[in-house]
Design a protein around this motif. Structure first.
Motif, PDB file in Angstrom:
ATOM      1  N   LYS A 104       1.868   6.026  -7.104  1.00  3.81           N
ATOM      2  CA  LYS A 104       0.628   6.839  -7.758  1.00  3.81           C
ATOM      3  C   LYS A 104       1.124   8.123  -7.479  1.00  3.81           C
ATOM      4  O   LYS A 104       0.911   9.066  -8.459  1.00  3.81           O
ATOM      5  CB  LYS A 104      -0.517   6.565  -6.895  1.00  3.81           C
ATOM      6  CG  LYS A 104      -1.818   7.215  -7.352  1.00  3.81           C
ATOM      7  CD  LYS A 104      -3.015   7.124  -6.579  1.00  3.81           C
ATOM      8  CE  LYS A 104      -4.132   7.635  -7.110  1.00  3.81           C
ATOM      9  NZ  LYS A 104      -5.260   7.439  -6.341  1.00  3.81           N
ATOM     10  N   LYS A 110       0.895   3.870  -3.282  1.00  2.00           N
ATOM     11  CA  LYS A 110       0.713   5.167  -2.892  1.00  2.00           C
ATOM     12  C   LYS A 110       1.543   6.187  -3.367  1.00  2.00           C
ATOM     13  O   LYS A 110       1.416   7.247  -4.235  1.00  2.00           O
ATOM     14  CB  LYS A 110       0.365   5.461  -1.444  1.00  2.00           C
ATOM     15  CG  LYS A 110      -0.096   6.859  -1.117  1.00  2.00           C
ATOM     16  CD  LYS A 110      -0.316   6.888   0.199  1.00  2.00           C
ATOM     17  CE  LYS A 110      -0.730   8.552   0.650  1.00  2.00           C
ATOM     18  NZ  LYS A 110      -0.696   8.844   2.008  1.00  2.00           N
ATOM     19  N   ILE A 112      -3.970   4.348 -10.386  1.00  2.65           N
ATOM     20  CA  ILE A 112      -4.563   3.491  -9.553  1.00  2.65           C
ATOM     21  C   ILE A 112      -5.517   4.349  -8.901  1.00  2.65           C
ATOM     22  O   ILE A 112      -5.372   5.304  -8.202  1.00  2.65           O
ATOM     23  CB  ILE A 112      -3.735   2.697  -8.477  1.00  2.65           C
ATOM     24  CG1 ILE A 112      -2.636   1.827  -9.082  1.00  2.65           C
ATOM     25  CG2 ILE A 112      -4.611   1.953  -7.380  1.00  2.65           C
ATOM     26  CD1 ILE A 112      -1.585   1.246  -8.003  1.00  2.65           C
ATOM     27  N   ASP A 113      -6.979   3.885  -9.014  1.00  6.88           N
ATOM     28  CA  ASP A 113      -8.024   4.491  -8.207  1.00  6.88           C
ATOM     29  C   ASP A 113      -7.926   4.037  -6.667  1.00  6.88           C
ATOM     30  O   ASP A 113      -8.148   5.049  -5.769  1.00  6.88           O
ATOM     31  CB  ASP A 113      -9.337   4.173  -8.718  1.00  6.88           C
ATOM     32  CG  ASP A 113      -9.666   5.091  -9.984  1.00  6.88           C
ATOM     33  OD1 ASP A 113      -8.908   6.000 -10.270  1.00  6.88           O
ATOM     34  OD2 ASP A 113     -10.278   4.349 -10.949  1.00  6.88           O
ATOM     35  N   ASP A 114      -7.898   2.863  -6.378  1.00  7.48           N
ATOM     36  CA  ASP A 114      -8.087   2.249  -4.895  1.00  7.48           C
ATOM     37  C   ASP A 114      -6.823   1.312  -4.546  1.00  7.48           C
ATOM     38  O   ASP A 114      -6.549   0.387  -5.059  1.00  7.48           O
ATOM     39  CB  ASP A 114      -9.085   1.178  -4.857  1.00  7.48           C
ATOM     40  CG  ASP A 114      -9.614   0.873  -3.553  1.00  7.48           C
ATOM     41  OD1 ASP A 114      -8.678   1.101  -2.681  1.00  7.48           O
ATOM     42  OD2 ASP A 114     -10.719   0.388  -3.324  1.00  7.48           O
ATOM     43  N   VAL A 115      -5.872   2.296  -4.090  1.00  6.69           N
ATOM     44  CA  VAL A 115      -4.458   1.941  -3.811  1.00  6.69           C
ATOM     45  C   VAL A 115      -4.557   0.604  -2.841  1.00  6.69           C
ATOM     46  O   VAL A 115      -4.010  -0.402  -3.006  1.00  6.69           O
ATOM     47  CB  VAL A 115      -3.651   2.917  -3.090  1.00  6.69           C
ATOM     48  CG1 VAL A 115      -2.282   2.279  -2.474  1.00  6.69           C
ATOM     49  CG2 VAL A 115      -3.249   3.874  -4.252  1.00  6.69           C
ATOM     50  N   SER A 116      -5.517   0.454  -1.681  1.00  9.79           N
ATOM     51  CA  SER A 116      -5.714  -0.554  -0.741  1.00  9.79           C
ATOM     52  C   SER A 116      -6.014  -1.666  -1.418  1.00  9.79           C
ATOM     53  O   SER A 116      -5.557  -2.668  -1.238  1.00  9.79           O
ATOM     54  CB  SER A 116      -6.616  -0.092   0.313  1.00  9.79           C
ATOM     55  OG  SER A 116      -6.710  -1.133   1.274  1.00  9.79           O
ATOM     56  N   LEU A 117      -7.053  -1.578  -2.334  1.00  9.17           N
ATOM     57  CA  LEU A 117      -7.387  -2.812  -2.837  1.00  9.17           C
ATOM     58  C   LEU A 117      -6.387  -3.537  -4.093  1.00  9.17           C
ATOM     59  O   LEU A 117      -6.180  -4.614  -3.952  1.00  9.17           O
ATOM     60  CB  LEU A 117      -8.677  -2.406  -4.033  1.00  9.17           C
ATOM     61  CG  LEU A 117      -9.206  -3.619  -4.707  1.00  9.17           C
ATOM     62  CD1 LEU A 117      -9.721  -4.815  -4.043  1.00  9.17           C
ATOM     63  CD2 LEU A 117     -10.309  -3.040  -5.694  1.00  9.17           C
ATOM     64  N   LYS A 118      -5.770  -2.600  -4.755  1.00 10.61           N
ATOM     65  CA  LYS A 118      -4.757  -3.094  -5.545  1.00 10.61           C
ATOM     66  C   LYS A 118      -3.525  -3.666  -4.970  1.00 10.61           C
ATOM     67  O   LYS A 118      -2.987  -4.602  -5.601  1.00 10.61           O
ATOM     68  CB  LYS A 118      -4.214  -1.846  -6.473  1.00 10.61           C
ATOM     69  CG  LYS A 118      -3.385  -2.134  -7.881  1.00 10.61           C
ATOM     70  CD  LYS A 118      -4.163  -2.709  -8.773  1.00 10.61           C
ATOM     71  CE  LYS A 118      -4.785  -1.849  -9.528  1.00 10.61           C
ATOM     72  NZ  LYS A 118      -5.312  -2.334 -10.980  1.00 10.61           N
ATOM     73  N   GLU A 151       0.801  -1.228  -0.001  1.00 10.95           N
ATOM     74  CA  GLU A 151      -0.089   0.077   0.064  1.00 10.95           C
ATOM     75  C   GLU A 151       0.986   1.083   0.110  1.00 10.95           C
ATOM     76  O   GLU A 151       0.679   2.050  -0.751  1.00 10.95           O
ATOM     77  CB  GLU A 151      -1.044   0.038   1.350  1.00 10.95           C
ATOM     78  CG  GLU A 151      -2.170  -0.994   1.043  1.00 10.95           C
ATOM     79  CD  GLU A 151      -3.044  -0.949   2.355  1.00 10.95           C
ATOM     80  OE1 GLU A 151      -2.493  -0.481   3.384  1.00 10.95           O
ATOM     81  OE2 GLU A 151      -4.058  -1.435   2.138  1.00 10.95           O
ATOM     82  N   HIS A 169      -8.836   0.110 -13.647  1.00  9.39           N
ATOM     83  CA  HIS A 169      -8.805   0.514 -12.228  1.00  9.39           C
ATOM     84  C   HIS A 169      -7.596   1.708 -11.799  1.00  9.39           C
ATOM     85  O   HIS A 169      -6.365   1.174 -11.841  1.00  9.39           O
ATOM     86  CB  HIS A 169      -8.593  -0.422 -11.348  1.00  9.39           C
ATOM     87  CG  HIS A 169     -10.012  -1.248 -11.200  1.00  9.39           C
ATOM     88  ND1 HIS A 169     -11.055  -1.026 -10.625  1.00  9.39           N
ATOM     89  CD2 HIS A 169     -10.348  -2.524 -11.805  1.00  9.39           C
ATOM     90  CE1 HIS A 169     -12.093  -1.860 -10.948  1.00  9.39           C
ATOM     91  NE2 HIS A 169     -11.580  -2.978 -11.668  1.00  9.39           N
ATOM     92  N   ARG A 227      -3.862  -5.168  -2.103  1.00  8.80           N
ATOM     93  CA  ARG A 227      -4.324  -6.642  -1.565  1.00  8.80           C
ATOM     94  C   ARG A 227      -4.273  -7.594  -2.788  1.00  8.80           C
ATOM     95  O   ARG A 227      -3.984  -8.668  -2.769  1.00  8.80           O
ATOM     96  CB  ARG A 227      -5.909  -6.256  -1.069  1.00  8.80           C
ATOM     97  CG  ARG A 227      -5.772  -5.974   0.426  1.00  8.80           C
ATOM     98  CD  ARG A 227      -6.952  -5.786   1.026  1.00  8.80           C
ATOM     99  NE  ARG A 227      -7.075  -5.451   2.216  1.00  8.80           N
ATOM    100  CZ  ARG A 227      -6.379  -4.187   2.786  1.00  8.80           C
ATOM    101  NH1 ARG A 227      -5.695  -3.468   2.192  1.00  8.80           N
ATOM    102  NH2 ARG A 227      -6.325  -3.807   4.207  1.00  8.80           N
TER     103      ARG A 227
END
Length: 179
Positions: free
Chosen positions: A126, A123, A133-139, A119, A179, A141
């Motif tokens: 990005k 981040k 990446i829109d959703d760093v946390s999801l990516k 993460e 994404h 994982r």
């Protein structure tokens, strides 16, 4: 944790991973150190406590080896990914039926240790416009758990797992623009 506790927990993990949790006794663990079984209680309350500490220690060490290149460099991700160690390169334990539960415990704990590092690195990537990446946390994982999925694929050889992991990460981070 004291050095002797660390030694006992890691030695016990070697035994658990070779013979299975149920097959290893407190006496087996302490015999490794030339001590009587009751000596274990100077360091731990139970075999289960040794197991939990061993999983925590071993998974932390393996996660550090897997993510060291991510967390200790400012090199761009496209340069880091090819040199990033993969599970087949750092995980030396064969997975057998009698030890599958132990491996799953280890792998999920490794993942829990790796996700925050991914993460932070994603981040940073990005912010530096290396990735979109829109959703760093999801990516993060997906990066971590995807690697574990490839590692557990019994249809792939070790070298194929390494190649597939690198290919997966490149595809996920740079070719998938949805994404």
């Amino acid at each position: 944790m004291k050095e002797r506790q660390i030694q006992i927990a890691l030695a016990a993990m070697d035994l658990f991973l070779e013979y299975g949790y149920d097959e290893v006794t407190s006496a087996d663990i302490m015999a490794h150190f030339g001590q009587v079984p009751s000596a274990m209680y100077r360091h731990f309350h139970s075999k289960q406590e040794i197991y939990q500490e061993g999983v925590a220690l071993l998974s932390s060490r393996l996660a550090d080896r897997l993510t060291g290149s991510l967390s200790f460099t400012n090199l761009p991700l496209p340069i880091v990914i090819p040199i990033l160690p993969t599970l087949p390169q750092v995980y030396p334990y064969p997975i057998e039926d009698k030890t599958k539960g132990i491996h799953h415990d280890l792998l999920f704990r490794i993942a829990a240790n790796m996700v925050p590092i991914w993460e932070r690195r994603l981040k940073q990537a990005k912010e530096q416009r290396e990735v979109e990446i829109d959703d760093v946390s999801l990516k993060a994982r997906v990066c971590v758990y995807g690697q574990i999925g490839i590692f557990l694929d019994e249809g792939l050889s070790g070298p194929e797992k390494i190649d597939k992991t690198k290919e997966f990460l490149f595809h996920l981070l740079w070719m998938d623009k949805s994404h």
